[in-house]
Motif scaffolding. Structure first.
Motif, PDB file in Angstrom:
ATOM      1  N   LYS A  96       0.853  -1.178   0.000  1.00 18.15           N
ATOM      2  CA  LYS A  96       0.000   0.000   0.000  1.00 18.15           C
ATOM      3  C   LYS A  96       0.888   1.226   0.000  1.00 18.15           C
ATOM      4  N   VAL A  97       0.661   2.119  -0.924  1.00 17.40           N
ATOM      5  CA  VAL A  97       1.432   3.352  -0.977  1.00 17.40           C
ATOM      6  C   VAL A  97       0.592   4.465  -0.385  1.00 17.40           C
ATOM      7  N   SER A  98       1.152   5.182   0.584  1.00 22.77           N
ATOM      8  CA  SER A  98       0.354   6.193   1.277  1.00 22.77           C
ATOM      9  C   SER A  98       0.119   7.419   0.406  1.00 22.77           C
ATOM     10  N   ASP A  99      -0.947   8.119   0.684  1.00 26.80           N
ATOM     11  CA  ASP A  99      -1.282   9.339  -0.037  1.00 26.80           C
ATOM     12  C   ASP A  99      -0.145  10.342  -0.009  1.00 26.80           C
ATOM     13  N   SER A 100       0.461  10.481   1.151  1.00 24.66           N
ATOM     14  CA  SER A 100       1.521  11.486   1.254  1.00 24.66           C
ATOM     15  C   SER A 100       2.690  11.092   0.372  1.00 24.66           C
ATOM     16  N   THR A 101       2.973   9.813   0.295  1.00 24.99           N
ATOM     17  CA  THR A 101       4.050   9.377  -0.595  1.00 24.99           C
ATOM     18  C   THR A 101       3.725   9.744  -2.034  1.00 24.99           C
ATOM     19  N   VAL A 102       2.512   9.489  -2.451  1.00 29.20           N
ATOM     20  CA  VAL A 102       2.128   9.788  -3.835  1.00 29.20           C
ATOM     21  C   VAL A 102       2.287  11.269  -4.138  1.00 29.20           C
ATOM     22  N   ARG A 150      14.373   8.774   0.113  1.00 29.16           N
ATOM     23  CA  ARG A 150      14.881   7.425  -0.160  1.00 29.16           C
ATOM     24  C   ARG A 150      13.831   6.366   0.159  1.00 29.16           C
ATOM     25  N   LYS A 151      13.149   6.541   1.287  1.00 28.35           N
ATOM     26  CA  LYS A 151      12.077   5.597   1.643  1.00 28.35           C
ATOM     27  C   LYS A 151      11.023   5.565   0.547  1.00 28.35           C
ATOM     28  N   ASP A 152      10.607   6.738   0.121  1.00 25.12           N
ATOM     29  CA  ASP A 152       9.568   6.824  -0.914  1.00 25.12           C
ATOM     30  C   ASP A 152       9.998   6.080  -2.174  1.00 25.12           C
ATOM     31  N   LEU A 153      11.208   6.358  -2.612  1.00 26.35           N
ATOM     32  CA  LEU A 153      11.663   5.767  -3.868  1.00 26.35           C
ATOM     33  C   LEU A 153      11.904   4.270  -3.725  1.00 26.35           C
ATOM     34  N   SER A 154      12.364   3.859  -2.552  1.00 24.82           N
ATOM     35  CA  SER A 154      12.725   2.445  -2.371  1.00 24.82           C
ATOM     36  C   SER A 154      11.498   1.536  -2.435  1.00 24.82           C
ATOM     37  N   ILE A 155      10.313   2.107  -2.247  1.00 22.29           N
ATOM     38  CA  ILE A 155       9.100   1.303  -2.366  1.00 22.29           C
ATOM     39  C   ILE A 155       9.037   0.623  -3.722  1.00 22.29           C
ATOM     40  N   PHE A 156       9.552   1.307  -4.732  1.00 21.32           N
ATOM     41  CA  PHE A 156       9.414   0.818  -6.105  1.00 21.32           C
ATOM     42  C   PHE A 156      10.663   0.152  -6.643  1.00 21.32           C
ATOM     43  N   GLY A 157      11.563  -0.199  -5.737  1.00 17.37           N
ATOM     44  CA  GLY A 157      12.795  -0.839  -6.163  1.00 17.37           C
ATOM     45  C   GLY A 157      13.974   0.057  -5.846  1.00 17.37           C
ATOM     46  N   SER A 158      15.173  -0.473  -6.023  1.00  8.85           N
ATOM     47  CA  SER A 158      16.345   0.331  -5.697  1.00  8.85           C
ATOM     48  C   SER A 158      17.128   0.626  -6.959  1.00  8.85           C
ATOM     49  N   PHE A 159      17.103   1.879  -7.332  1.00  9.58           N
ATOM     50  CA  PHE A 159      17.781   2.246  -8.573  1.00  9.58           C
ATOM     51  C   PHE A 159      18.637   3.487  -8.411  1.00  9.58           C
ATOM     52  N   GLY A 160      19.154   3.675  -7.221  1.00  8.35           N
ATOM     53  CA  GLY A 160      20.094   4.763  -7.027  1.00  8.35           C
ATOM     54  C   GLY A 160      21.507   4.203  -7.098  1.00  8.35           C
ATOM     55  N   LYS A 161      22.463   5.062  -7.396  1.00 15.77           N
ATOM     56  CA  LYS A 161      23.861   4.625  -7.392  1.00 15.77           C
ATOM     57  C   LYS A 161      24.489   5.102  -6.093  1.00 15.77           C
ATOM     58  N   ARG A 162      24.953   4.186  -5.287  1.00 13.48           N
ATOM     59  CA  ARG A 162      25.522   4.578  -3.989  1.00 13.48           C
ATOM     60  C   ARG A 162      26.731   5.478  -4.213  1.00 13.48           C
ATOM     61  N   GLY A 163      26.789   6.498  -3.440  1.00 16.47           N
ATOM     62  CA  GLY A 163      27.871   7.452  -3.577  1.00 16.47           C
ATOM     63  C   GLY A 163      27.590   8.517  -4.616  1.00 16.47           C
ATOM     64  N   GLN A 164      26.618   8.240  -5.535  1.00 13.64           N
ATOM     65  CA  GLN A 164      26.317   9.203  -6.593  1.00 13.64           C
ATOM     66  C   GLN A 164      24.950   9.879  -6.407  1.00 13.64           C
ATOM     67  N   GLY A 165      23.961   9.036  -6.296  1.00 13.45           N
ATOM     68  CA  GLY A 165      22.596   9.548  -6.275  1.00 13.45           C
ATOM     69  C   GLY A 165      21.781   8.844  -7.356  1.00 13.45           C
ATOM     70  N   TYR A 166      20.772   9.518  -7.838  1.00 12.98           N
ATOM     71  CA  TYR A 166      19.910   8.935  -8.860  1.00 12.98           C
ATOM     72  C   TYR A 166      20.166   9.609 -10.198  1.00 12.98           C
TER      73      TYR A 166
END
Lengths: 232, 232
Positions: free
Chosen positions: B22-28, B65-81
């Motif tokens: 479930k994705v919360s309204d505030s996240t959306v 990060r929490k918001d984005l991580s709901i949909f998978g992890s696609f950031g580059k550590r040390g860099q960002g997105y």
DNA sequence: AGGTGTGAACACTTTCACAGCA
DNA sequence: TGCTGTGAAAGTGTTCACACCT
């Protein structure tokens, strides 16, 4: 923020007295909703129960009672709440009926629509001045209210004793307008520009972002299969 | 509601795949905000950090990060997105860029303002039909789009393959219009009428209530002394 | 060093359930 | 009996803090 760590608690005085507890945003929205139901439906007199209010606003009876109990206990057990008294209390709690004086910034499409939006006036928000940068618009009148240029903003705010501003200018002009209007003494801003705006402490901001709402809808729709539950 | 009690968990597949959490309204709402920042600010290319997004949207890096991580992890550590990739993902997640077809109900003040509101179109929401009860308006065109009478509603919805409706009619006509439009096959509703509207399960509703926002502002202002903290 | 992803702690909201009063 | 007012429980959302990667 850490004011009132220990609260004088239990003030059974007027609801005008500042209740020091933090009231959540969702509670405030619901209060507004309750008031609308009272004015509309429980129009006559008599009493209204928490269940009744809940049913018409899409929440639960317990939630209604919790919300109202924040501001004191004025229901009659076994009966409910006296409708007109409750409405009056809610208005006082929310600071309505005081005749807020409002300046509208931006007389473009959204701006003019808002200006003619009768619900604002009906609820005690009077747009007493309009400001626009467009020299063609300046000097013209919108329903009897003159359109001023930005240079005369602070003068206008002072003259009309204006407390609120509605920002209906393009996103990139919003912050500038906010700064000007805050400097002029406005303490509350209803922002229609799709940008995070910054204000000094003590100034209240409420943002309306219709594109965000449409996108939220799009999101819900995109995953409609997974989650069938509707909501307000 | 109790679907997916046990989740297949960890789907590192396309973000198009329905994520069952479930994705919360505030996240959306925040996702929508992130996207706007990416399009505006991180316009070029390169990478963007959670902190950057947080600063421009008024939240915290952890929250982003929490918001984005709901949909998978696609950031580059040390860099960002990677900015463009993230924007694309967000659009897909929210179902944008698919060209939603929208019917506008009510060509009054708010209705016409919304019709000419370019941001809707710019974000992929096309108002392809307008409906109004006023016989004087019916038949006229708004910017090339014909105004239909309510009788031709379901026909219009089917012909144009319309998925969304914007309700901009008076409060007392809203529920009736909603029923009609839902019967015609619309699955999502953006409601501008200040009333709780009822829809069958499977239809998404998002309500916009500007009076409520103004009243929330009034409330904040009324107790400005007690709580000096500003917010978005 | 710099920044992500995430369990665990914390804070806040909503719901439950029931005592107490008319 | 009917409905309020409210502590306590359950549920949600946010922040912390740190392992882990580049």
């Amino acid at each position: 923020m850490t004011l009132f760590t220990s609260i004088p608690d239990d003030m059974y005085t007027s609801s005008l007295a500042a209740v020091s507890r933090k009231v959540s945003d969702s509670t405030v929205r619901r209060l507004s909703h309750y008031l609308r139901v009272l004015e509309l439906h429980g129009a006559g007199q008599g009493t209204v129960s928490s269940r009744h209010l809940a049913e018409h606003t899409g929440t639960t009876a317990a939630q209604v009672r919790k919300d109202l109990s924040i501001f004191g206990s004025f229901g009659k057990r076994g009966q409910g709440y006296e409708a007109t008294e409750l409405a009056g209390r809610l208005r006082r709690i929310m600071g309505l009926g005081l005749g807020w004086r409002v300046v509208l910034l931006g007389a473009g499409r959204i701006g003019s629509a808002l200006f003619e939006y009768t619900d604002f006036r009906a609820r005690g928000f009077d747009i007493v001045a309009v400001v626009d940068t467009d020299p063609e618009k300046v000097g013209r009148r919108l329903n009897g209210v003159e359109i001023f240029p930005p240079e005369r903003l602070s003068e206008t705010v002072r003259e009309h004793d204006i407390q609120l501003a509605i920002i209906a200018v393009p996103a990139n002009a919003a912050q500038e307008m906010v700064d000007a209007v805050v400097a002029a003494g406005v303490r509350g801003i209803l922002n229609f520009a799709p940008r995070k705006i910054r204000v000094p402490a003590g100034v209240a901001v409420q943002s309306v972002n219709m594109v965000m709402d449409l996108e939220a809808l799009s999101f819900k729709l995109s995953r409609a299969d997974a989650d069938p539950g509707p909501a307000e």
